[in-house]
Motif scaffolding. Structure first.
Motif, PDB file in Angstrom:
ATOM      1  N   CYS A  10      52.545  61.340  52.032  1.00  0.00           N
ATOM      2  CA  CYS A  10      52.021  59.978  52.053  1.00  0.00           C
ATOM      3  C   CYS A  10      52.377  59.252  50.749  1.00  0.00           C
ATOM      4  O   CYS A  10      52.839  58.103  50.763  1.00  0.00           O
ATOM      5  N   LEU A  11      52.219  59.950  49.615  1.00  0.00           N
ATOM      6  CA  LEU A  11      52.545  59.336  48.319  1.00  0.00           C
ATOM      7  C   LEU A  11      54.047  59.096  48.184  1.00  0.00           C
ATOM      8  O   LEU A  11      54.477  58.068  47.658  1.00  0.00           O
ATOM      9  N   SER A  12      54.860  60.051  48.686  1.00  0.00           N
ATOM     10  CA  SER A  12      56.319  59.867  48.647  1.00  0.00           C
ATOM     11  C   SER A  12      56.722  58.614  49.410  1.00  0.00           C
ATOM     12  O   SER A  12      57.584  57.847  48.973  1.00  0.00           O
ATOM     13  N   GLN A  13      56.085  58.433  50.574  1.00  0.00           N
ATOM     14  CA  GLN A  13      56.402  57.263  51.391  1.00  0.00           C
ATOM     15  C   GLN A  13      56.018  55.975  50.654  1.00  0.00           C
ATOM     16  O   GLN A  13      56.768  54.993  50.674  1.00  0.00           O
ATOM     17  N   MET A  14      54.871  56.006  49.982  1.00  0.00           N
ATOM     18  CA  MET A  14      54.436  54.829  49.215  1.00  0.00           C
ATOM     19  C   MET A  14      55.436  54.498  48.107  1.00  0.00           C
ATOM     20  O   MET A  14      55.736  53.341  47.848  1.00  0.00           O
ATOM     21  N   VAL A  36      55.416  50.435  47.294  1.00  0.00           N
ATOM     22  CA  VAL A  36      54.029  49.993  47.092  1.00  0.00           C
ATOM     23  C   VAL A  36      53.346  50.800  45.986  1.00  0.00           C
ATOM     24  O   VAL A  36      52.271  50.439  45.527  1.00  0.00           O
ATOM     25  N   LEU A  37      53.970  51.893  45.582  1.00  0.00           N
ATOM     26  CA  LEU A  37      53.442  52.695  44.471  1.00  0.00           C
ATOM     27  C   LEU A  37      54.567  52.881  43.456  1.00  0.00           C
ATOM     28  O   LEU A  37      55.621  53.420  43.772  1.00  0.00           O
ATOM     29  N   ASP A  38      54.316  52.406  42.225  1.00  0.00           N
ATOM     30  CA  ASP A  38      55.339  52.452  41.181  1.00  0.00           C
ATOM     31  C   ASP A  38      55.132  53.694  40.321  1.00  0.00           C
ATOM     32  O   ASP A  38      54.638  53.622  39.203  1.00  0.00           O
ATOM     33  N   SER A  39      55.479  54.848  40.876  1.00  0.00           N
ATOM     34  CA  SER A  39      55.335  56.117  40.151  1.00  0.00           C
ATOM     35  C   SER A  39      56.673  56.832  40.108  1.00  0.00           C
ATOM     36  O   SER A  39      57.503  56.663  41.001  1.00  0.00           O
ATOM     37  N   GLU A  40      56.849  57.658  39.073  1.00  0.00           N
ATOM     38  CA  GLU A  40      57.969  58.599  39.056  1.00  0.00           C
ATOM     39  C   GLU A  40      57.546  59.784  39.904  1.00  0.00           C
ATOM     40  O   GLU A  40      56.593  60.480  39.556  1.00  0.00           O
ATOM     41  N   PHE A  41      58.211  60.000  41.032  1.00  0.00           N
ATOM     42  CA  PHE A  41      57.871  61.146  41.877  1.00  0.00           C
ATOM     43  C   PHE A  41      58.866  62.259  41.573  1.00  0.00           C
ATOM     44  O   PHE A  41      60.044  62.131  41.855  1.00  0.00           O
ATOM     45  N   ILE A  42      58.377  63.338  40.976  1.00  0.00           N
ATOM     46  CA  ILE A  42      59.263  64.428  40.550  1.00  0.00           C
ATOM     47  C   ILE A  42      59.195  65.562  41.573  1.00  0.00           C
ATOM     48  O   ILE A  42      58.135  66.138  41.808  1.00  0.00           O
ATOM     49  N   GLY A  87      41.689  62.992  55.755  1.00  0.00           N
ATOM     50  CA  GLY A  87      41.206  63.226  54.393  1.00  0.00           C
ATOM     51  C   GLY A  87      42.335  63.170  53.380  1.00  0.00           C
ATOM     52  O   GLY A  87      42.196  62.576  52.306  1.00  0.00           O
ATOM     53  N   ASN A  88      43.467  63.796  53.716  1.00  0.00           N
ATOM     54  CA  ASN A  88      44.619  63.753  52.805  1.00  0.00           C
ATOM     55  C   ASN A  88      45.115  62.325  52.601  1.00  0.00           C
ATOM     56  O   ASN A  88      45.444  61.920  51.485  1.00  0.00           O
ATOM     57  N   GLU A  89      45.185  61.564  53.703  1.00  0.00           N
ATOM     58  CA  GLU A  89      45.657  60.179  53.576  1.00  0.00           C
ATOM     59  C   GLU A  89      44.666  59.345  52.762  1.00  0.00           C
ATOM     60  O   GLU A  89      45.067  58.488  51.971  1.00  0.00           O
ATOM     61  N   ALA A  90      43.397  59.614  52.966  1.00  0.00           N
ATOM     62  CA  ALA A  90      42.381  58.899  52.191  1.00  0.00           C
ATOM     63  C   ALA A  90      42.564  59.195  50.709  1.00  0.00           C
ATOM     64  O   ALA A  90      42.537  58.290  49.862  1.00  0.00           O
ATOM     65  N   PHE A  91      42.787  60.476  50.410  1.00  0.00           N
ATOM     66  CA  PHE A  91      42.968  60.844  48.999  1.00  0.00           C
ATOM     67  C   PHE A  91      44.220  60.176  48.439  1.00  0.00           C
ATOM     68  O   PHE A  91      44.217  59.664  47.314  1.00  0.00           O
ATOM     69  N   ALA A  92      45.292  60.184  49.228  1.00  0.00           N
ATOM     70  CA  ALA A  92      46.537  59.554  48.779  1.00  0.00           C
ATOM     71  C   ALA A  92      46.315  58.065  48.483  1.00  0.00           C
ATOM     72  O   ALA A  92      46.856  57.532  47.507  1.00  0.00           O
TER      73      ALA A  92
END
Lengths: 388, 303
Positions: free
Chosen positions: A38-42, A47-53, A8-13
């Motif tokens: 999962c999002l940090s790994q992306m 594959v995910l262009d986000s600022e991860f704070i 479920g968490n991975e699906a949400f990510a």
């Protein structure tokens, strides 16, 4: 679209990744961790262009998300339990600031006693903070809610933050086959976020200000109007979602065999699947059972509940929550809706699943049995029927 | 770097029409910093005096972009603003926080520490009026020894604040921050220079500016600048920088003997005995001994 066997968490990510938030701020807490891992790994994989704070607390996670949202970009955070309560001050702040932040909450018990397993006391304690609250029942709905939540929250007539709740472990850590949409489909469904409620160098803004007794009520009325308009936004968004992805959702509630039901169980979240099985089996033995799943707690589906249970002989609310000194929070809300609609039906409240305690098929059958016997009041499942 | 002075600073105003008390040091610190940073500064202020006096809808007093943060979340909200503006492709902006002593050294220290750890590109300014003045002068961890506040009152048993002032400047420096400084609204050009310098360094910057509060300190509004200067001149508030891993004193101690005048002139210290003042002097002297032994001092090549 591809079929993946994920939690479920991975699906949400994956849903969040498809929504491409510009800024993600998060602090780890079980059982939310795997969604942010999962999002940090992306982000690390590009594959995910986000600022991860990497913030130092949940209070900072939400403060940071509000700061980012004030610049007019899409934001995401996730938390659970103690973390949700630690950031609680920021929840009405985000709602009052009309920042359409999306947050995933992994429903978990609240200390004391310490407990990492699932119940819904964390999010239900925050019902009044001005956030839209949805409760997913499975991994596919989790992913789909990640996408739909942004579409709903960011509508200018709504401009309200959105909390998507996944039952801790039962849903966050359970693996299912999930359809992951294509990027093109996601982009077709979810337009880029655009708002005037943002920092602007051409026309500088003073945001998050004070409003005294003369003006305060007008701001609060506007906030109430925004979240109330999300009823319509949910319906319209689900139509758009159906058109792009071919999956149909049913608004603030989901009915199962309620049309002619005499005994209706009302619940929310991942336990709904087991409840559906019990209803199905009771129907085979001639009991006119029905299930009403609440997909949203705010805005509250008062009309849907009243309409659905109007002809029933008895109603039972099964929830993983207790508002100490009274009754379950969902039950209190359901009773208020029925009273407002002038519907007089016996109501029963079953409190179960606290701290992750299993709710069995037999417990659910017992709830229907109690309804048939005309029982009312509050009972803690597995505690000898004690409701104090 | 063009050294900002009273003569070359812009006539534009970014913080006006507010309802701060007469002689407020904090409002001067905010006003001057924004004049140095200019119209592309985005100000983040937590609950505290400056947000209470400047953000009362519909009387909003910032001409640049500004917002109130959660009390504990000044630095983390700044981080979000910085990341958001960067993500939306903006350039040439300055994120500046203005938090009081309580908002910085007490409730906001966790978020501040996190922001320094991430080395986010922004300037955090602590305007230190040495107590929770907005709520009526309660003790913070930057209230000096001996001061009477409404929560450290003078009684028959306890006489004012029994703890000393938390050393935020060195706490911040211990993180290995790119730039930190102490400043004083009484030495406004030194403060302006430090704000300008901070704006030209990438990464996290911290400026701790002493900003007397006539209301809470018990001095007359027209004496605010005089008392601000005395705090530095008597050695209680050394002006310094932490830059490139080194501490450097901005100016030497003026006249150590005026400490008694500084203390005796303020209502908050009126109850202190000669012995109490002697204790304050000895704490000051110990601090200066440490400074002399390890910080760079103007006019001296080596400590």
């Amino acid at each position: 679209m591809n079929h993946s066997f994920i939690s479920g968490n991975e699906a949400f990510a994956h849903g969040v990744m498809l929504a491409s938030p510009a800024v993600i701020s998060a602090y780890p807490i079980t059982p939310q961790t795997t969604v942010v891992e999962c999002l940090s790994q992306m982000v690390a994989d590009g594959v995910l262009d986000s600022e991860f704070i990497y913030v130092e607390s949940e209070h900072s996670a939400m403060s940071c998300a509000m700061g980012a949202s004030s610049t007019g970009v899409r934001t995401f955070t996730a938390t659970s339990s103690q973390g949700l309560l630690y950031m609680a001050e920021c929840l009405p702040y985000a709602a009052g600031g009309r920042f359409p932040i999306v947050m995933m909450n992994a429903n978990r018990s609240v200390a004391l006693p310490w407990n990492i397993y699932g119940d819904q006391r964390d999010s239900l304690s925050q019902l009044d903070c001005g956030w839209i609250q949805a409760y997913a029942q499975d991994a596919q709905e989790s992913l789909d809610l990640a996408l739909m939540s942004y579409r709903i929250a960011e509508r200018r007539d709504v401009s309200t933050p959105f909390m998507v709740n996944l039952d801790g472990f039962h849903l966050t850590h359970t693996y299912e086959v999930v359809d992951i949409p294509d990027r093109e489909q996601a982009d077709e469904f979810l337009p880029p976020y655009s708002t005037e409620n943002r920092i602007d160098f051409d026309t500088p803004r003073n945001l998050c200000f004070s409003a005294g007794p003369d003006h305060n009520t007008a701001f609060k009325l506007s906030e109430h109007a925004g979240i109330s308009r999300s009823r319509k936004a949910v319906a319209e968004t689900e139509e758009e979602f159906l058109a792009v992805f071919g999956r149909r959702y049913t608004g603030l509630t989901e009915e199962y065999m309620c049309a002619d039901a005499e005994f209706i169980l009302i619940t929310l979240g991942s336990i709904s699947g087991l409840c559906r099985d019990v209803v199905c089996s009771l129907r085979k033995s001639g009991v006119k059972a029905g299930l009403l799943r609440l997909r949203y707690m705010r805005p509250f589906p008062a009309e849907e509940i009243s309409r659905t249970v109007a002809g029933a002989k008895s109603v039972c609310v099964l929830e993983k929550d207790i508002s100490f000194g009274f009754a379950g929070t969902v039950f209190i809300n359901v009773c208020a809706a029925l009273q407002n609609a002038g519907i007089c039906v016996p109501t029963l409240n079953k409190i179960g699943g606290l701290g992750g305690r299993d709710i069995t098929e037999e417990d659910i059958r017992d709830a229907f049995g109690d309804m048939a016997e005309g029982k009312t009041g509050i009972g803690f499942i597995g505690m000898g029927g004690s409701g104090v | 770097m063009i050294r900002p002075t009273a003569r070359n600073i812009t006539e534009d105003e970014y913080f006006f029409g507010h309802k701060a008390c007469a002689g407020c040091g904090g409002s001067l610190a905010v006003r001057i910093a924004l004049k140095v940073l200019g119209e592309r500064a985005v100000a983040v202020l937590p609950a505290g005096c400056m947000s209470a006096v400047g953000f009362n809808f519909p009387q909003l007093c910032f001409a640049n972009n500004a917002m109130i943060s959660t009390f504990a979340g000044t630095a983390s909200m700044m981080t979000g603003v910085e990341a958001g503006l960067r993500a939306r492709g903006e350039r040439d902006y300055q994120i500046v926080g203005f938090a009081g002593d309580g908002g910085t050294a007490d409730i906001g220290i966790q978020a501040l520490s996190g922001a320094i750890d991430r080395n986010d590109d922004m300037i955090y300014i602590c305007y230190d009026n040495e107590a929770y003045m907005n709520t009526g002068t309660q003790k913070s961890s930057l209230t000096p020894f001996g001061a009477s506040t409404t929560t450290t009152p003078v009684g028959g048993k306890i006489r004012g604040n029994v703890s000393g002032k938390k050393n935020m400047f060195e706490i911040v420096a211990a993180h290995g921050i790119p730039y930190a400084a102490t400043a004083n609204v009484g030495y406004i050009e030194d403060y302006m220079m430090k704000v300008r310098k901070a704006s030209e360094i990438r990464g996290m910057k911290y400026i701790h500016v002493l900003a007397p509060c006539p209301t809470g300190w018990g001095i007359r509004p027209e004496e605010m600048i005089e008392y601000a200067r005395m705090a530095t001149d008597c050695g209680l508030w050394p002006l310094a920088e932490y830059d490139g891993g080194e501490f450097r004193l901005s100016r030497g101690m003026g006249d150590p003997s005026i400490l008694r005048n500084y203390i005796k002139g303020q209502k908050r210290f009126r109850h202190l005995s000669d012995q109490d003042i002697g204790h304050i002097e000895s704490m000051r002297d110990a601090r200066w001994e440490k400074i002399g032994g390890s910080w760079k001092v103007p006019g001296r090549d080596r400590p």
